[in-house]
Scaffold this motif. Structure first.
Motif, short mmCIF file in Angstrom:
data_model
loop_
_atom_site.label_atom_id
_atom_site.label_comp_id
_atom_site.label_asym_id
_atom_site.label_seq_id
_atom_site.Cartn_x
_atom_site.Cartn_y
_atom_site.Cartn_z
N ASN A 242 96.99 -14.73 12.98
CA ASN A 242 96.93 -14.87 11.52
C ASN A 242 95.63 -15.50 11.01
O ASN A 242 95.59 -16.06 9.91
CB ASN A 242 98.13 -15.69 11.02
CG ASN A 242 98.16 -17.10 11.61
OD1 ASN A 242 97.26 -17.48 12.34
ND2 ASN A 242 99.19 -17.85 11.29
N PRO A 244 91.66 -14.74 9.99
CA PRO A 244 90.78 -13.60 9.68
C PRO A 244 89.85 -13.26 10.85
O PRO A 244 89.28 -14.15 11.48
CB PRO A 244 89.99 -14.09 8.46
CG PRO A 244 90.93 -15.05 7.80
CD PRO A 244 91.64 -15.75 8.93
N CYS A 246 86.76 -10.57 12.45
CA CYS A 246 85.67 -9.64 12.15
C CYS A 246 85.07 -9.11 13.45
O CYS A 246 84.58 -9.88 14.27
CB CYS A 246 84.59 -10.33 11.32
SG CYS A 246 83.21 -9.26 10.84
N CYS A 270 96.63 -9.11 10.75
CA CYS A 270 96.18 -9.99 9.68
C CYS A 270 94.90 -9.44 9.05
O CYS A 270 94.45 -8.34 9.39
CB CYS A 270 95.96 -11.41 10.22
SG CYS A 270 94.57 -11.53 11.34
N GLU A 271 94.30 -10.17 8.13
CA GLU A 271 93.08 -9.73 7.48
C GLU A 271 91.99 -9.51 8.52
O GLU A 271 91.71 -10.37 9.35
CB GLU A 271 92.61 -10.78 6.47
CG GLU A 271 91.39 -10.37 5.68
CD GLU A 271 91.00 -11.38 4.63
OE1 GLU A 271 89.89 -11.25 4.08
OE2 GLU A 271 91.80 -12.29 4.35
N LYS A 272 91.36 -8.35 8.47
CA LYS A 272 90.34 -8.03 9.48
C LYS A 272 89.36 -7.04 8.90
O LYS A 272 89.62 -6.37 7.90
CB LYS A 272 91.00 -7.45 10.74
CG LYS A 272 91.70 -6.11 10.52
CD LYS A 272 92.36 -5.61 11.81
CE LYS A 272 93.06 -4.27 11.58
NZ LYS A 272 93.70 -3.77 12.83
N GLU A 273 88.21 -6.94 9.56
CA GLU A 273 87.21 -5.95 9.19
C GLU A 273 86.38 -5.58 10.41
O GLU A 273 86.26 -6.36 11.35
CB GLU A 273 86.32 -6.47 8.06
CG GLU A 273 85.68 -7.82 8.30
CD GLU A 273 84.99 -8.36 7.05
OE1 GLU A 273 83.74 -8.31 6.99
OE2 GLU A 273 85.71 -8.84 6.13
N LYS A 303 82.85 -15.56 2.82
CA LYS A 303 84.11 -15.14 2.21
C LYS A 303 85.24 -16.10 2.55
O LYS A 303 86.11 -16.38 1.71
CB LYS A 303 84.46 -13.73 2.66
CG LYS A 303 85.77 -13.19 2.11
CD LYS A 303 86.02 -11.77 2.65
CE LYS A 303 87.34 -11.22 2.15
NZ LYS A 303 87.59 -9.85 2.68
N HIS A 304 85.22 -16.63 3.78
CA HIS A 304 86.33 -17.47 4.24
C HIS A 304 85.95 -18.95 4.34
O HIS A 304 86.73 -19.74 4.90
CB HIS A 304 86.82 -16.96 5.59
CG HIS A 304 87.38 -15.56 5.52
ND1 HIS A 304 88.60 -15.28 4.95
CD2 HIS A 304 86.87 -14.38 5.94
CE1 HIS A 304 88.83 -13.97 5.01
NE2 HIS A 304 87.80 -13.39 5.61
N ASP A 307 88.62 -21.02 2.39
CA ASP A 307 90.04 -20.61 2.44
C ASP A 307 90.95 -21.83 2.62
O ASP A 307 90.61 -22.77 3.35
CB ASP A 307 90.25 -19.64 3.60
CG ASP A 307 89.70 -18.26 3.27
OD1 ASP A 307 89.29 -18.06 2.12
OD2 ASP A 307 89.71 -17.39 4.16
#
Length: 307
Positions: A242, A244, A246, A270-273, A303-304, A307
């Protein structure tokens, strides 16, 4: 230490100018004493009032100093950057038999040590350091994000075979290693015998230089390290991760195809790129790929950051 080492200095000639070390960016060298008795050598790129901390983990063909090509632009962008030499590599000193579980434990202790500074923290793994960063993050919930140039699940036979110097070593050598490691766990063999180290970089001259370096691609690993690296203990499976994530994968990686990384990456929910580094090899020294690596990693981190 590295001031007396000329390999990393020779590597600078293969890097774009903006990624080279100079007198203004050369890191401080310290040793961190860990609970297991190991003295881990760290390159520290430090500045006043950093925006956050980034720990860079090398893989089985590198060391902390060889990550300067990425540490320098991250440092110039306002981050404190920590580059450890994991046991068996660089100038770290260790006790007993080194295995991959020790890497995870030591990586976690380094992370917890710098977490005391109460700054946003990110883990960035290159090559096999990608999975190491992931495994450390599984036990360090304060991490804001994990970045990697590849993420290899060595529990999968196809990953083992395609990253080995010869697939038959995996098919026939691994069972033998399993049967004898109890008695010969500390036998050390050159990593280039078992890993496809010739493909570490897409420049033959540089690959030859690195493979001649006993503190990086020419290092020897214990039989126990090899076996435990190929049988990692993944505490949190990707579907339950959970933090992020990359993935910044070299497009022209002749050692670890992005298809291998996607076997793990695609399971992360979870959030990924994901970003491809155009024309870059496994050790991404190519200018265009490096520019993308810097831009996309910094965008992800910014970006994070809060958070």
């Amino acid at each position: 230490m590295y001031k007396k080492d000329d390999v990393w200095r020779k590597v600078q000639d293969y890097l774009p100018l903006d990624n080279r070390l100079c007198s203004d960016t050369e890191p401080e060298e310290i040793f961190l004493h860990l609970k297991d008795g190991n003295r881990i050598h760290l390159d520290i790129y430090s500045l006043l009032n950093p925006k956050g901390i980034i720990i860079l983990f090398h893989g089985v063909g590198g060391n902390g100093r060889l990550l300067s090509f990425l540490a320098v632009p991250l440092f110039k962008s306002g981050y404190k950057v920590i580059c450890p030499d994991m046991p068996l590599y660089g100038y770290s000193e260790y006790t007993g038999t080194v295995n991959y579980d020790m890497w995870v434990k030591d990586g976690l202790e380094i992370t917890e040590y710098y977490a005391k500074e109460k700054l946003p923290m990110f883990l960035f793994g290159l090559s096999a350091g990608g999975m190491l960063a992931y495994q450390v993050a599984c036990q360090a919930p304060s991490i804001r994000g994990v970045l990697a140039t590849c993420i290899l699940d060595q529990r999968l036979e196809t990953v083992r075979e395609k990253t080995a110097s010869n697939p038959y070593l995996v098919r026939f050598g691994l069972p033998i290693a399993a049967s004898i490691k109890k008695w010969f766990s500390n036998i050390r063999i050159p990593i280039k015998w078992v890993a496809n180290m010739k493909a570490i970089v897409n420049n033959k001259e540089l690959a030859k230089l690195l493979m001649s370096d006993k503190k990086s691609s020419g290092a020897k690993i214990s039989l126990d390290f090899l076996y435990t690296m190929l049988h990692p203990n993944v505490i949190i499976e990707p579907r339950d991760f959970n933090i992020p994530f990359c993935l910044l994968h070299p497009e022209n990686d002749l050692w670890t195809s992005v298809s291998l990384s996607r076997l793990f990456y695609d399971k992360i929910e979870c959030e990924k790129e994901i970003h491809m580094l155009k024309d870059a090899g496994h050790f991404p020294i190519e200018e265009q790929g490096l520019k993308t690596l810097q831009e996309k990693s910094l965008a992800f981190i910014e970006k994070h950051l809060y958070d």
